[in-house]
Design an enzyme around this catalytic site. Sequence first.
Site, PDB file in Angstrom:
ATOM      1  N   SER A   1     -18.541 -11.914  14.417  1.00 32.84           N
ATOM      2  CA  SER A   1     -17.302 -12.370  15.056  1.00 32.84           C
ATOM      3  C   SER A   1     -16.467 -11.143  15.383  1.00 32.84           C
ATOM      4  O   SER A   1     -16.627 -10.089  14.761  1.00 32.84           O
ATOM      5  CB  SER A   1     -16.537 -13.322  14.137  1.00 32.84           C
ATOM      6  OG  SER A   1     -16.400 -12.767  12.850  1.00 32.84           O
TER       7      SER A   1
ATOM      8  N   GLU B   1     -12.545  -9.664  15.992  1.00 27.85           N
ATOM      9  CA  GLU B   1     -11.102  -9.886  15.856  1.00 27.85           C
ATOM     10  C   GLU B   1     -10.335  -9.101  16.920  1.00 27.85           C
ATOM     11  O   GLU B   1     -10.641  -7.943  17.187  1.00 27.85           O
ATOM     12  CB  GLU B   1     -10.650  -9.461  14.457  1.00 27.85           C
ATOM     13  CG  GLU B   1      -9.169  -9.685  14.229  1.00 27.85           C
ATOM     14  CD  GLU B   1      -8.757  -9.389  12.799  1.00 27.85           C
ATOM     15  OE1 GLU B   1      -9.321  -9.997  11.866  1.00 27.85           O
ATOM     16  OE2 GLU B   1      -7.857  -8.538  12.622  1.00 27.85           O
TER      17      GLU B   1
ATOM     18  N   GLY C   1       0.504 -13.041   4.916  1.00 32.50           N
ATOM     19  CA  GLY C   1       1.248 -12.062   5.710  1.00 32.50           C
ATOM     20  C   GLY C   1       2.158 -11.235   4.816  1.00 32.50           C
ATOM     21  O   GLY C   1       2.220 -11.448   3.603  1.00 32.50           O
ATOM     22  N   ASP C   2       2.845 -10.283   5.411  1.00 30.26           N
ATOM     23  CA  ASP C   2       3.752  -9.399   4.662  1.00 30.26           C
ATOM     24  C   ASP C   2       5.123  -9.443   5.304  1.00 30.26           C
ATOM     25  O   ASP C   2       5.247  -9.272   6.516  1.00 30.26           O
ATOM     26  CB  ASP C   2       3.251  -7.947   4.711  1.00 30.26           C
ATOM     27  CG  ASP C   2       1.953  -7.795   3.957  1.00 30.26           C
ATOM     28  OD1 ASP C   2       1.913  -8.200   2.777  1.00 30.26           O
ATOM     29  OD2 ASP C   2       0.980  -7.291   4.546  1.00 30.26           O
TER      30      ASP C   2
ATOM     31  N   ALA D   1      -1.180 -17.666   0.486  1.00 29.23           N
ATOM     32  CA  ALA D   1      -2.159 -18.249   1.407  1.00 29.23           C
ATOM     33  C   ALA D   1      -2.824 -19.504   0.822  1.00 29.23           C
ATOM     34  O   ALA D   1      -3.264 -20.370   1.581  1.00 29.23           O
ATOM     35  CB  ALA D   1      -3.212 -17.202   1.762  1.00 29.23           C
TER      36      ALA D   1
ATOM     37  N   HIS E   1      -6.193  -6.386  -3.772  1.00 33.03           N
ATOM     38  CA  HIS E   1      -4.928  -6.374  -3.021  1.00 33.03           C
ATOM     39  C   HIS E   1      -3.876  -5.572  -3.790  1.00 33.03           C
ATOM     40  O   HIS E   1      -3.772  -5.695  -5.018  1.00 33.03           O
ATOM     41  CB  HIS E   1      -4.453  -7.817  -2.805  1.00 33.03           C
ATOM     42  CG  HIS E   1      -3.303  -7.909  -1.849  1.00 33.03           C
ATOM     43  ND1 HIS E   1      -2.001  -7.679  -2.234  1.00 33.03           N
ATOM     44  CD2 HIS E   1      -3.263  -8.152  -0.519  1.00 33.03           C
ATOM     45  CE1 HIS E   1      -1.205  -7.812  -1.176  1.00 33.03           C
ATOM     46  NE2 HIS E   1      -1.941  -8.092  -0.121  1.00 33.03           N
TER      47      HIS E   1
ATOM     48  N   GLN F   1     -11.125  -7.494   3.746  1.00 32.83           N
ATOM     49  CA  GLN F   1     -10.480  -6.286   4.251  1.00 32.83           C
ATOM     50  C   GLN F   1     -11.578  -5.229   4.404  1.00 32.83           C
ATOM     51  O   GLN F   1     -12.552  -5.264   3.648  1.00 32.83           O
ATOM     52  CB  GLN F   1      -9.440  -5.828   3.221  1.00 32.83           C
ATOM     53  CG  GLN F   1      -8.671  -4.596   3.608  1.00 32.83           C
ATOM     54  CD  GLN F   1      -7.864  -4.826   4.868  1.00 32.83           C
ATOM     55  OE1 GLN F   1      -8.424  -4.789   5.964  1.00 32.83           O
ATOM     56  NE2 GLN F   1      -6.588  -5.080   4.720  1.00 32.83           N
TER      57      GLN F   1
ATOM     58  N   PHE G   1      -2.532   3.568   8.471  1.00 30.18           N
ATOM     59  CA  PHE G   1      -2.573   2.122   8.258  1.00 30.18           C
ATOM     60  C   PHE G   1      -3.259   1.796   6.929  1.00 30.18           C
ATOM     61  O   PHE G   1      -2.805   0.939   6.171  1.00 30.18           O
ATOM     62  CB  PHE G   1      -3.311   1.465   9.431  1.00 30.18           C
ATOM     63  CG  PHE G   1      -3.438  -0.021   9.308  1.00 30.18           C
ATOM     64  CD1 PHE G   1      -2.353  -0.852   9.557  1.00 30.18           C
ATOM     65  CD2 PHE G   1      -4.648  -0.603   8.933  1.00 30.18           C
ATOM     66  CE1 PHE G   1      -2.472  -2.232   9.425  1.00 30.18           C
ATOM     67  CE2 PHE G   1      -4.778  -1.975   8.807  1.00 30.18           C
ATOM     68  CZ  PHE G   1      -3.684  -2.788   9.055  1.00 30.18           C
TER      69      PHE G   1
ATOM     70  N   HIS H   1     -17.611  -9.425  10.427  1.00 31.65           N
ATOM     71  CA  HIS H   1     -16.407  -9.648  11.237  1.00 31.65           C
ATOM     72  C   HIS H   1     -15.920  -8.269  11.684  1.00 31.65           C
ATOM     73  O   HIS H   1     -15.557  -7.439  10.843  1.00 31.65           O
ATOM     74  CB  HIS H   1     -15.354 -10.341  10.364  1.00 31.65           C
ATOM     75  CG  HIS H   1     -14.092 -10.696  11.072  1.00 31.65           C
ATOM     76  ND1 HIS H   1     -14.002 -11.754  11.962  1.00 31.65           N
ATOM     77  CD2 HIS H   1     -12.839 -10.158  11.011  1.00 31.65           C
ATOM     78  CE1 HIS H   1     -12.762 -11.846  12.407  1.00 31.65           C
ATOM     79  NE2 HIS H   1     -12.033 -10.893  11.859  1.00 31.65           N
TER      80      HIS H   1
HETATM   81  P1  FAD Z   1      -2.550 -13.999  -0.512  1.00 35.65           P
HETATM   82  O1  FAD Z   1      -3.994 -14.107  -0.747  1.00 35.65           O
HETATM   83  O2  FAD Z   1      -1.743 -15.231  -0.644  1.00 35.65           O
HETATM   84  O3  FAD Z   1      -1.907 -12.961  -1.533  1.00 35.65           O
HETATM   85  C1  FAD Z   1      -2.219 -11.578  -1.527  1.00 35.65           C
HETATM   86  C2  FAD Z   1      -2.503 -11.130  -2.945  1.00 35.65           C
HETATM   87  O4  FAD Z   1      -1.350 -11.331  -3.778  1.00 35.65           O
HETATM   88  C3  FAD Z   1      -3.641 -11.912  -3.585  1.00 35.65           C
HETATM   89  O5  FAD Z   1      -4.875 -11.298  -3.273  1.00 35.65           O
HETATM   90  C4  FAD Z   1      -3.264 -11.906  -5.032  1.00 35.65           C
HETATM   91  O6  FAD Z   1      -3.713 -10.722  -5.658  1.00 35.65           O
HETATM   92  C5  FAD Z   1      -1.745 -11.890  -5.022  1.00 35.65           C
HETATM   93  N1  FAD Z   1      -1.193 -13.257  -5.116  1.00 35.65           N
HETATM   94  C6  FAD Z   1      -0.562 -13.961  -4.149  1.00 35.65           C
HETATM   95  N2  FAD Z   1      -0.181 -15.165  -4.601  1.00 35.65           N
HETATM   96  C7  FAD Z   1      -0.567 -15.225  -5.885  1.00 35.65           C
HETATM   97  C8  FAD Z   1      -0.453 -16.218  -6.900  1.00 35.65           C
HETATM   98  N3  FAD Z   1       0.131 -17.399  -6.671  1.00 35.65           N
HETATM   99  N4  FAD Z   1      -0.962 -15.945  -8.119  1.00 35.65           N
HETATM  100  C9  FAD Z   1      -1.584 -14.765  -8.370  1.00 35.65           C
HETATM  101  N5  FAD Z   1      -1.715 -13.786  -7.447  1.00 35.65           N
HETATM  102  C10 FAD Z   1      -1.214 -14.009  -6.229  1.00 35.65           C
HETATM  103  N6  FAD Z   1      -1.703 -10.000   8.449  1.00 35.65           N
HETATM  104  C11 FAD Z   1      -0.950 -10.493   9.460  1.00 35.65           C
HETATM  105  O7  FAD Z   1       0.277 -10.347   9.435  1.00 35.65           O
HETATM  106  N7  FAD Z   1      -1.525 -11.150  10.532  1.00 35.65           N
HETATM  107  C12 FAD Z   1      -2.852 -11.369  10.611  1.00 35.65           C
HETATM  108  O8  FAD Z   1      -3.326 -11.973  11.575  1.00 35.65           O
HETATM  109  C13 FAD Z   1      -3.691 -10.861   9.562  1.00 35.65           C
HETATM  110  N8  FAD Z   1      -5.027 -11.058   9.572  1.00 35.65           N
HETATM  111  C14 FAD Z   1      -5.786 -10.621   8.520  1.00 35.65           C
HETATM  112  C15 FAD Z   1      -7.166 -10.885   8.523  1.00 35.65           C
HETATM  113  C16 FAD Z   1      -7.973 -10.454   7.465  1.00 35.65           C
HETATM  114  C17 FAD Z   1      -9.450 -10.767   7.493  1.00 35.65           C
HETATM  115  C18 FAD Z   1      -7.399  -9.719   6.382  1.00 35.65           C
HETATM  116  C19 FAD Z   1      -8.257  -9.227   5.256  1.00 35.65           C
HETATM  117  C20 FAD Z   1      -6.022  -9.468   6.368  1.00 35.65           C
HETATM  118  C21 FAD Z   1      -5.202  -9.914   7.413  1.00 35.65           C
HETATM  119  N9  FAD Z   1      -3.824  -9.707   7.416  1.00 35.65           N
HETATM  120  C22 FAD Z   1      -3.046 -10.173   8.462  1.00 35.65           C
HETATM  121  C23 FAD Z   1      -3.165  -8.962   6.316  1.00 35.65           C
HETATM  122  C24 FAD Z   1      -2.568  -9.893   5.214  1.00 35.65           C
HETATM  123  O9  FAD Z   1      -1.542 -10.677   5.758  1.00 35.65           O
HETATM  124  C25 FAD Z   1      -2.026  -9.029   4.093  1.00 35.65           C
HETATM  125  O10 FAD Z   1      -3.100  -8.387   3.436  1.00 35.65           O
HETATM  126  C26 FAD Z   1      -1.107  -9.710   3.095  1.00 35.65           C
HETATM  127  O11 FAD Z   1      -0.563  -8.711   2.226  1.00 35.65           O
HETATM  128  C27 FAD Z   1      -1.762 -10.727   2.169  1.00 35.65           C
HETATM  129  O12 FAD Z   1      -2.149 -11.867   2.826  1.00 35.65           O
HETATM  130  P2  FAD Z   1      -3.175 -12.869   2.067  1.00 35.65           P
HETATM  131  O13 FAD Z   1      -3.397 -14.007   2.945  1.00 35.65           O
HETATM  132  O14 FAD Z   1      -4.322 -12.121   1.558  1.00 35.65           O
HETATM  133  O15 FAD Z   1      -2.221 -13.306   0.844  1.00 35.65           O
END
Ligand code: FAD
Length: 290
Positions: free
Chosen positions: A11, A13, A104-105, A120, A144, A171, A211, A261
């Site tokens: 795929s 991106e 997201g961040d 997420a 992370h 990642q 980055f 990916h």
């Molecule tokens: P989550 O998985 O919710 O949390 C991140 C980390 O925080 C977890 O791995 C865990 O260690 C900890 N955590 C969170 N909640 C909890 C909980 N309740 N209990 C315990 N630990 C917790 N960013 C963008 O802005 N736009 C995009 O389109 C985008 N696409 C991406 C695509 C891929 C394939 C990847 C790998 C990353 C992408 N990102 C994107 C970056 C991503 O948004 C960041 O890495 C962000 O910091 C974490 O998002 P996440 O969905 O992994 O969060």
Amino acid sequence: MTGPSDNLSISFELFPPKTDAGITRLGDSVARLSAANPEYFSVTYGAGGTTRDRTARVVDMVRNRTGRPVAHHLTCVGATRAEIDRQIEGLWEKGIRQIVALRGDLPDGERVPEDGYRDASELVAALRRVGDFDISVAAYPEVHPEASSADADLDHLKRKLDNGAARAITQYAFDTDTILRFVDRARAAGIEAPIVPGIMPVANFASLKRFSEGCGASMPDWMCQMFDGLDDAPETRAMVATGVAAEQCRRLIEAGLTEFHFYTLNQPKVSLAVCRTLGLTPDIPAENAA
Ligand code: FAD
């Protein structure tokens, strides 16, 4: 004859360009990428909804231009639950069925709204309440940066999958052993869903290095050495980048992984060259002889 491409699934991106001209250029790039027969494209989404309209526009453009499935990335920080729920319903009504669900961040100093989805895993559950989406989530071979431990990070990945995600996309990590160890740890923790390595073909090394520092992906010394002095040598850089990504894919395939990916950064050249090395044979436009 059988080749490495026989059971491979890839795929690509993309990110939404800022200008109309950029979107037009991206149209040409996706037409070229489509020749590698990707399973789907995906289009990133700015945290806090900053690219909301542009992501939707690029998703439509790629669907129309290639006829292939397109996954819409969606982040949940910076919006209320009601706003995200409305947006999810809108995506479902538009016929979007594939989502990459992310937290997201937030920019420094901003906080998740009181009534917002906090991570997420909550977003995946919200998507599931609306429809039978095909959901991918993010995974972190190097852990992370916000995780309290590697095990807690895996627990969280498991929560996202248990809530209804179908697969994890990693990642990028340039050290292939790190990816393989991560897959082993995930399997040992009872995660059975597909884990799809994210492959980063290097485009601009200097900006990728900056980055990577921000997102916790380490840059091995051997990579720095390989790209040292190539900032103004794009052709050589592309050749080296192809070699690095192709070697990583080759080792991952050897270990039994078959889905990849590609973080194309909207630049098809290196991703397409890597596909060639995997036995996928997209048309490559004629080039001037070097
Ligand atoms: P989550 O998985 O919710 O949390 C991140 C980390 O925080 C977890 O791995 C865990 O260690 C900890 N955590 C969170 N909640 C909890 C909980 N309740 N209990 C315990 N630990 C917790 N960013 C963008 O802005 N736009 C995009 O389109 C985008 N696409 C991406 C695509 C891929 C394939 C990847 C790998 C990353 C992408 N990102 C994107 C970056 C991503 O948004 C960041 O890495 C962000 O910091 C974490 O998002 P996440 O969905 O992994 O969060």
